[in-house]
Design a protein around this motif. Structure first.
Motif, PDB file in Angstrom:
ATOM      1  N   VAL A  92       0.913  -1.198   0.037  1.00  0.00           N
ATOM      2  CA  VAL A  92       0.109   0.033   0.006  1.00  0.00           C
ATOM      3  C   VAL A  92       1.055   1.384   0.041  1.00  0.00           C
ATOM      4  O   VAL A  92       1.639   1.251   0.820  1.00  0.00           O
ATOM      5  CB  VAL A  92      -0.834   0.001   1.326  1.00  0.00           C
ATOM      6  N   LEU A  93       0.391   2.116  -0.844  1.00  0.00           N
ATOM      7  CA  LEU A  93       1.176   3.487  -0.730  1.00  0.00           C
ATOM      8  C   LEU A  93       0.157   4.555  -0.764  1.00  0.00           C
ATOM      9  O   LEU A  93      -0.583   4.786  -1.898  1.00  0.00           O
ATOM     10  CB  LEU A  93       2.224   3.727  -2.218  1.00  0.00           C
ATOM     11  N   THR A  94       0.240   5.327   0.279  1.00  0.00           N
ATOM     12  CA  THR A  94      -1.114   6.177   0.462  1.00  0.00           C
ATOM     13  C   THR A  94      -0.631   7.438   1.258  1.00  0.00           C
ATOM     14  O   THR A  94       0.389   7.506   1.746  1.00  0.00           O
ATOM     15  CB  THR A  94      -2.133   5.427   1.022  1.00  0.00           C
ATOM     16  N   THR A  95      -1.682   8.426   1.308  1.00  0.00           N
ATOM     17  CA  THR A  95      -1.324   9.589   2.121  1.00  0.00           C
ATOM     18  C   THR A  95      -2.122   9.483   3.513  1.00  0.00           C
ATOM     19  O   THR A  95      -1.924  10.149   4.385  1.00  0.00           O
ATOM     20  CB  THR A  95      -1.820  10.771   1.491  1.00  0.00           C
ATOM     21  N   TYR A  96      -3.038   8.406   3.637  1.00  0.00           N
ATOM     22  CA  TYR A  96      -3.704   8.038   4.640  1.00  0.00           C
ATOM     23  C   TYR A  96      -3.026   7.109   5.851  1.00  0.00           C
ATOM     24  O   TYR A  96      -2.387   6.167   5.460  1.00  0.00           O
ATOM     25  CB  TYR A  96      -5.166   7.225   4.374  1.00  0.00           C
ATOM     26  N   ASP A  97      -2.945   7.473   6.896  1.00  0.00           N
ATOM     27  CA  ASP A  97      -2.230   6.967   8.061  1.00  0.00           C
ATOM     28  C   ASP A  97      -2.824   6.753   9.305  1.00  0.00           C
ATOM     29  O   ASP A  97      -2.564   6.683  10.720  1.00  0.00           O
ATOM     30  CB  ASP A  97      -0.836   7.553   8.426  1.00  0.00           C
ATOM     31  N   THR A  98      -4.304   6.627   9.203  1.00  0.00           N
ATOM     32  CA  THR A  98      -5.137   6.381  10.406  1.00  0.00           C
ATOM     33  C   THR A  98      -4.915   4.906  11.045  1.00  0.00           C
ATOM     34  O   THR A  98      -4.692   3.986   9.943  1.00  0.00           O
ATOM     35  CB  THR A  98      -6.635   6.922  10.067  1.00  0.00           C
ATOM     36  N   ALA A 136       6.989  -4.543   5.209  1.00  0.00           N
ATOM     37  CA  ALA A 136       7.700  -3.251   5.120  1.00  0.00           C
ATOM     38  C   ALA A 136       6.468  -1.941   5.417  1.00  0.00           C
ATOM     39  O   ALA A 136       5.636  -1.920   4.974  1.00  0.00           O
ATOM     40  CB  ALA A 136       7.903  -2.814   3.605  1.00  0.00           C
ATOM     41  N   LEU A 137       7.076  -1.278   6.611  1.00  0.00           N
ATOM     42  CA  LEU A 137       6.115  -0.248   6.974  1.00  0.00           C
ATOM     43  C   LEU A 137       6.854   0.912   7.156  1.00  0.00           C
ATOM     44  O   LEU A 137       8.185   1.043   7.478  1.00  0.00           O
ATOM     45  CB  LEU A 137       5.608  -0.699   8.434  1.00  0.00           C
ATOM     46  N   ALA A 142       4.630   2.003  11.474  1.00  0.00           N
ATOM     47  CA  ALA A 142       5.106   0.998  12.352  1.00  0.00           C
ATOM     48  C   ALA A 142       4.616   1.411  13.932  1.00  0.00           C
ATOM     49  O   ALA A 142       4.393   0.660  14.636  1.00  0.00           O
ATOM     50  CB  ALA A 142       6.527   0.952  12.114  1.00  0.00           C
ATOM     51  N   GLY A 143       4.858   2.758  14.057  1.00  0.00           N
ATOM     52  CA  GLY A 143       4.756   3.357  15.565  1.00  0.00           C
ATOM     53  C   GLY A 143       3.422   3.376  15.829  1.00  0.00           C
ATOM     54  O   GLY A 143       3.116   3.025  16.963  1.00  0.00           O
ATOM     55  N   LEU A 149      -1.084  -1.891  19.359  1.00  0.00           N
ATOM     56  CA  LEU A 149      -0.927  -3.280  20.233  1.00  0.00           C
ATOM     57  C   LEU A 149      -0.648  -3.251  21.642  1.00  0.00           C
ATOM     58  O   LEU A 149      -1.307  -4.113  22.363  1.00  0.00           O
ATOM     59  CB  LEU A 149       0.083  -4.080  19.409  1.00  0.00           C
ATOM     60  N   ARG A 150       0.049  -2.034  21.853  1.00  0.00           N
ATOM     61  CA  ARG A 150       0.369  -1.851  23.478  1.00  0.00           C
ATOM     62  C   ARG A 150      -1.136  -1.232  24.164  1.00  0.00           C
ATOM     63  O   ARG A 150      -1.385  -1.520  25.296  1.00  0.00           O
ATOM     64  CB  ARG A 150       1.402  -0.869  23.586  1.00  0.00           C
TER      65      ARG A 150
END
Length: 217
Positions: A92-98, A136-137, A142-143, A149-150
């Protein structure tokens, strides 16, 4: 993968799917200069990407999430990765990171998730990683994944989960009350508690957070 011509590694065959013509042209020009990468096709819709992938058998599909009319990038990813035959890896290659977008894409089968703000070298490295089936993130992505998860999930009672599940189907308070054999006032009380626990103040917000945090069946 090896190149039968010289015994060296064959280039990663890639299909680019983005509904913006200018963006797609820029990606094609960028990838044309990348070592070990060969663009075999381009698509402007999810449906076109599915058809081209079936015909061209790319190693990696570079997928945008928002594709205008038709199926979106998440549904296209799901169909690409669960279809019969040799499935390509989807990056995925996008501008959205929600959190919701990231979760939906990964659950659909995406091997990686990159933001369009990445440097070209990081995109090239991610493509090669995806071709080998490695995750690949982007750093920010990744953060967010690790933070999600935490983060402990809200402790909903069994009754609150029942009401939330009914809410997700679009039922109103009266219909939920009838379905669960409780009073409408009781439904409203549970909804207030659900809103407080999920940190929202609307029905749509509650459903969105529940899906994001996998609180629904």
């Amino acid at each position: 993968m090896t190149d039968p011509a010289d015994g060296g590694p064959a280039p990663v065959r890639i299909l680019v799917c983005d509904d913006h013509v200018v963006v797609r042209a820029g990606l094609l020009a960028l990838l044309d200069s990348a070592p070990g990468i060969e663009v075999v096709g381009e698509a402007g819709t999810g449906e076109e990407a599915l058809a081209l992938a079936a015909r061209l058998a790319p190693d990696v599909v570079l997928m945008d999430l928002q594709l205008g009319a038709g199926i979106d990038g998440v549904e296209t990813t799901r169909r690409l990765t669960t279809g019969t035959g040799r499935a390509p890896h989807v990056l995925v290659l996008t501008t959205y990171d929600t959190d919701a977008d990231i979760t939906r894409a990964i659950e659909a089968g995406a091997t990686g998730y990159l933001l369009k703000a990445e440097r070209p070298e990081e995109l090239f490295a991610a493509i090669h990683a995806a071709a080998q089936g490695r995750t690949a993130l982007s750093g920010p992505v990744a953060g967010r994944v690790m933070a999600s998860l935490r983060k402990p999930r809200p402790a909903l009672t069994e009754r609150e989960r029942d009401i939330l599940a009914q809410l997700a189907t679009g039922l109103g308070n009266r219909e939920i009350a009838r379905a669960l054999f409780i009073s409408e006032a009781t439904v409203k009380t549970h909804l207030r508690r659900i809103y407080d626990k999920l940190g929202v103040d609307t029905r749509a917000g509650a459903v969105a957070v529940a899906k994001e945090q996998r609180l629904l069946p």
